[in-house]
Design an enzyme around this catalytic site. Structure first.
Site, PDB file in Angstrom:
ATOM      1  N   TRP A  24      -2.239  11.199  -5.796  1.00 30.67           N
ATOM      2  CA  TRP A  24      -3.704  11.303  -5.936  1.00 30.67           C
ATOM      3  C   TRP A  24      -4.198  12.542  -5.179  1.00 30.67           C
ATOM      4  CZ3 TRP A  24      -7.601   7.411  -3.266  1.00 30.67           C
ATOM      5  CH2 TRP A  24      -8.897   7.657  -3.722  1.00 30.67           C
ATOM      6  N   TYR A  59      -6.273  11.097 -11.806  1.00 27.80           N
ATOM      7  CA  TYR A  59      -6.157  11.959 -10.622  1.00 27.80           C
ATOM      8  C   TYR A  59      -6.367  13.427 -11.035  1.00 27.80           C
ATOM      9  CZ  TYR A  59      -4.131   7.817  -8.339  1.00 27.80           C
ATOM     10  OH  TYR A  59      -3.912   6.551  -7.847  1.00 27.80           O
ATOM     11  N   LEU A 206      -1.391   4.061   4.561  1.00 21.21           N
ATOM     12  CA  LEU A 206      -1.805   4.564   5.882  1.00 21.21           C
ATOM     13  C   LEU A 206      -3.300   4.334   6.099  1.00 21.21           C
ATOM     14  CD1 LEU A 206       0.141   7.986   5.682  1.00 21.21           C
ATOM     15  CD2 LEU A 206       0.877   5.894   6.859  1.00 21.21           C
TER      16      LEU A 206
HETATM   17  N1  LIG Z   1      -3.856   1.942  -7.829  1.00 21.79           N
HETATM   18  C1  LIG Z   1      -4.916   2.325  -7.185  1.00 21.79           C
HETATM   19  O1  LIG Z   1      -6.024   1.873  -7.446  1.00 21.79           O
HETATM   20  C2  LIG Z   1      -4.770   3.358  -6.103  1.00 21.79           C
HETATM   21  C3  LIG Z   1      -5.862   3.630  -5.237  1.00 21.79           C
HETATM   22  C4  LIG Z   1      -5.654   4.568  -4.215  1.00 21.79           C
HETATM   23  C5  LIG Z   1      -4.433   5.213  -4.070  1.00 21.79           C
HETATM   24  N2  LIG Z   1      -3.410   4.955  -4.951  1.00 21.79           N
HETATM   25  C6  LIG Z   1      -2.089   5.624  -4.821  1.00 21.79           C
HETATM   26  O2  LIG Z   1      -1.630   5.474  -3.481  1.00 21.79           O
HETATM   27  C7  LIG Z   1      -1.344   6.752  -2.898  1.00 21.79           C
HETATM   28  C8  LIG Z   1      -1.610   6.714  -1.402  1.00 21.79           C
HETATM   29  O3  LIG Z   1      -2.905   6.208  -1.097  1.00 21.79           O
HETATM   30  P1  LIG Z   1      -4.067   7.121  -0.477  1.00 21.79           P
HETATM   31  O4  LIG Z   1      -3.908   8.501  -0.917  1.00 21.79           O
HETATM   32  O5  LIG Z   1      -5.337   6.414  -0.789  1.00 21.79           O
HETATM   33  O6  LIG Z   1      -3.911   6.971   1.092  1.00 21.79           O
HETATM   34  P2  LIG Z   1      -2.763   7.015   2.215  1.00 21.79           P
HETATM   35  O7  LIG Z   1      -1.450   7.249   1.618  1.00 21.79           O
HETATM   36  O8  LIG Z   1      -2.987   5.789   3.020  1.00 21.79           O
HETATM   37  O9  LIG Z   1      -3.228   8.247   3.104  1.00 21.79           O
HETATM   38  C9  LIG Z   1      -2.956   9.536   2.687  1.00 21.79           C
HETATM   39  C10 LIG Z   1      -3.563  10.557   3.666  1.00 21.79           C
HETATM   40  O10 LIG Z   1      -3.105  10.309   4.997  1.00 21.79           O
HETATM   41  C11 LIG Z   1      -2.830  11.562   5.650  1.00 21.79           C
HETATM   42  N3  LIG Z   1      -1.386  11.582   5.941  1.00 21.79           N
HETATM   43  C12 LIG Z   1      -0.337  11.356   5.089  1.00 21.79           C
HETATM   44  N4  LIG Z   1       0.848  11.416   5.721  1.00 21.79           N
HETATM   45  C13 LIG Z   1       0.548  11.686   7.015  1.00 21.79           C
HETATM   46  C14 LIG Z   1       1.355  11.867   8.172  1.00 21.79           C
HETATM   47  N5  LIG Z   1       2.681  11.758   8.137  1.00 21.79           N
HETATM   48  N6  LIG Z   1       0.721  12.137   9.351  1.00 21.79           N
HETATM   49  C15 LIG Z   1      -0.611  12.229   9.415  1.00 21.79           C
HETATM   50  N7  LIG Z   1      -1.430  12.075   8.362  1.00 21.79           N
HETATM   51  C16 LIG Z   1      -0.845  11.797   7.157  1.00 21.79           C
HETATM   52  C17 LIG Z   1      -3.228  12.669   4.669  1.00 21.79           C
HETATM   53  O11 LIG Z   1      -4.606  13.027   4.827  1.00 21.79           O
HETATM   54  P3  LIG Z   1      -5.155  14.011   5.995  1.00 21.79           P
HETATM   55  O12 LIG Z   1      -4.027  14.911   6.393  1.00 21.79           O
HETATM   56  O13 LIG Z   1      -6.317  14.713   5.396  1.00 21.79           O
HETATM   57  O14 LIG Z   1      -5.594  13.072   7.097  1.00 21.79           O
HETATM   58  C18 LIG Z   1      -3.095  11.966   3.334  1.00 21.79           C
HETATM   59  O15 LIG Z   1      -3.899  12.550   2.339  1.00 21.79           O
HETATM   60  C19 LIG Z   1      -2.214   7.728  -3.695  1.00 21.79           C
HETATM   61  O16 LIG Z   1      -1.744   9.051  -3.642  1.00 21.79           O
HETATM   62  C20 LIG Z   1      -2.117   7.124  -5.089  1.00 21.79           C
HETATM   63  O17 LIG Z   1      -0.890   7.520  -5.697  1.00 21.79           O
HETATM   64  C21 LIG Z   1      -3.563   4.022  -5.948  1.00 21.79           C
END
Ligand SMILES: NC(=O)c1ccc[n+]([C@@H]2O[C@H](COP(=O)([O-])OP(=O)(O)OC[C@H]3O[C@@H](n4cnc5c(N)ncnc54)[C@H](OP(=O)(O)O)[C@@H]3O)[C@@H](O)[C@H]2O)c1
Length: 319
Positions: A24, A59, A206
């Site tokens: 995403w 996305y 996360l």
């Molecule tokens: N099915 C659905 O309805 C749905 C909804 C949401 C998401 N998704 C899927 O789930 C995936 C993940 O969810 P998400 O993007 O919402 O949130 P997430 O994975 O909980 O958080 C991602 C964010 O955390 C930070 N991050 C990632 N790895 C890190 C690390 N090692 N250290 C420090 N910061 C880190 C980055 O942002 P910063 O660096 O800017 O802090 C990154 O953009 C999405 O890419 C998508 O594929 C699906």
């Protein structure tokens, strides 16, 4: 070098890394809109052995899928070296639209099949019968255009109804939000997935960075991306989450791991069926997240995080 663990997607025989990569981030919502950066993130994941990538038609309105297709070609990745999961939004679920949407995804991804096709969310406003889109998905499966069916953001009652529409196939994957401070899926969905030998893809593992303790209360007010409207970044909720992230940081220091590694390790310890799909904005974050595999927290430390998380109350009523 991280030790990558693998598991099976439902009962499909498809082998995926225990932690995947969410795409995403390759959109305006999160800000990775430059192709080269997306390619480098994907290249790092594949280099480390992370082979599951989760994207969706919405996305970047196709941009995420397009970047992935282009990068796979440019990097010379063999088709069986990657497991591509994408999703059709609730708006595109009429029988014909499921075919049209899949055809466009295949073109953007530059591939002849999709490993896992998921329904992104139920067709809430469009009154499309559940069996209409489930039968379309089963037809795609029989045609070899997709290899497995998944449902995202569906309650268990609807998952049951959807499965009953299928003649021979089954739902192999359920994708829902699941992280230490947003644990609602543990009430019904996770037990259901376990009982039915499915895989739970945990989105926002996360908590969009909220549980990592990397942002102060002042910082969250300045967030310009998709997080600015998310209730978990509302100060009333975020102040409580900080109590959990303080413990996560303390435990991370003890194990010489990062907070992200602790959170992802905590999730894979929660249940064998949980596969987190963290999004990453840099190759370094991918590398960091890969380091959540190959070791385990002690049961005591796992429970400390769980108890802290259970003691807080996140409310979605923020206005
Ligand atoms: N099915 C659905 O309805 C749905 C909804 C949401 C998401 N998704 C899927 O789930 C995936 C993940 O969810 P998400 O993007 O919402 O949130 P997430 O994975 O909980 O958080 C991602 C964010 O955390 C930070 N991050 C990632 N790895 C890190 C690390 N090692 N250290 C420090 N910061 C880190 C980055 O942002 P910063 O660096 O800017 O802090 C990154 O953009 C999405 O890419 C998508 O594929 C699906």
């Amino acid at each position: 070098m991280s030790k990558i663990e693998y598991t099976e997607l439902g009962s499909t025989g498809i082998r995926v890394s225990r932690i995947g990569l969410g795409a995403w981030q390759f959109s305006q919502s999160w800000g990775v809109t430059e192709y080269e950066r997306a390619r480098d993130i994907l290249a790092k994941a594949l280099e480390l052995g992370i082979n599951l990538i989760d994207t969706a038609i919405v996305y970047g309105r196709g941009m995420s899928e397009q970047f992935i297709g282009r990068a796979l070609k440019e990097l010379g990745v063999k088709r069986d070296e990657i497991v591509i999961a994408t999703k059709i939004p609730g708006e595109m679920l009429s029988y014909d639209d499921v075919f049209k949407a899949t055809k466009r995804s295949l073109e953007r991804l530059q591939t002849s099949y999709i490993d896992l096709m998921q329904v992104h969310w139920p067709p809430c406003w469009h009154n499309i019968p559940t069996c209409e889109y489930m039968r379309a998905l089963e037809r795609l499966l029989n045609l070899g255009l997709i290899n497995a069916i998944g449902l995202s953001d569906h309650p268990v009652e609807l998952i049951d109804s959807a499965r009953a529409c299928l003649a021979r196939a089954d739902v192999e994957v359920v994708q829902v939000r699941f992280n230490p401070v947003e644990l609602e899926a543990e009430k019904e969905i996770l037990p259901y997935v376990e009982e039915n030998d499915m895989t739970l893809l945990a989105w926002s593992p996360l908590a969009k960075g909220a549980v990592l303790g990397k942002y102060t209360l002042e910082d969250i007010e300045k967030l310009q991306d998709v997080r600015s409207g998310d209730p978990i970044f509302h100060p009333d909720n975020y102040k409580q989450i900080m109590k959990v992230s303080d413990i996560i940081k303390e435990i991370a220091a003890k194990y010489e791991k990062t907070p992200a590694q602790v959170v992802l390790n905590w999730l894979i310890m929660y249940s064998d069926v949980v596969v987190p799909i963290p999004g990453a904005k840099t190759p370094k974050q991918v590398e960091d997240n890969a380091g959540a595999m190959g070791w385990r927290l002690s049961r005591e430390d796992w429970t400390r995080i769980y108890e802290a998380a259970r003691s807080i109350k996140i409310s979605r009523v923020v206005y």
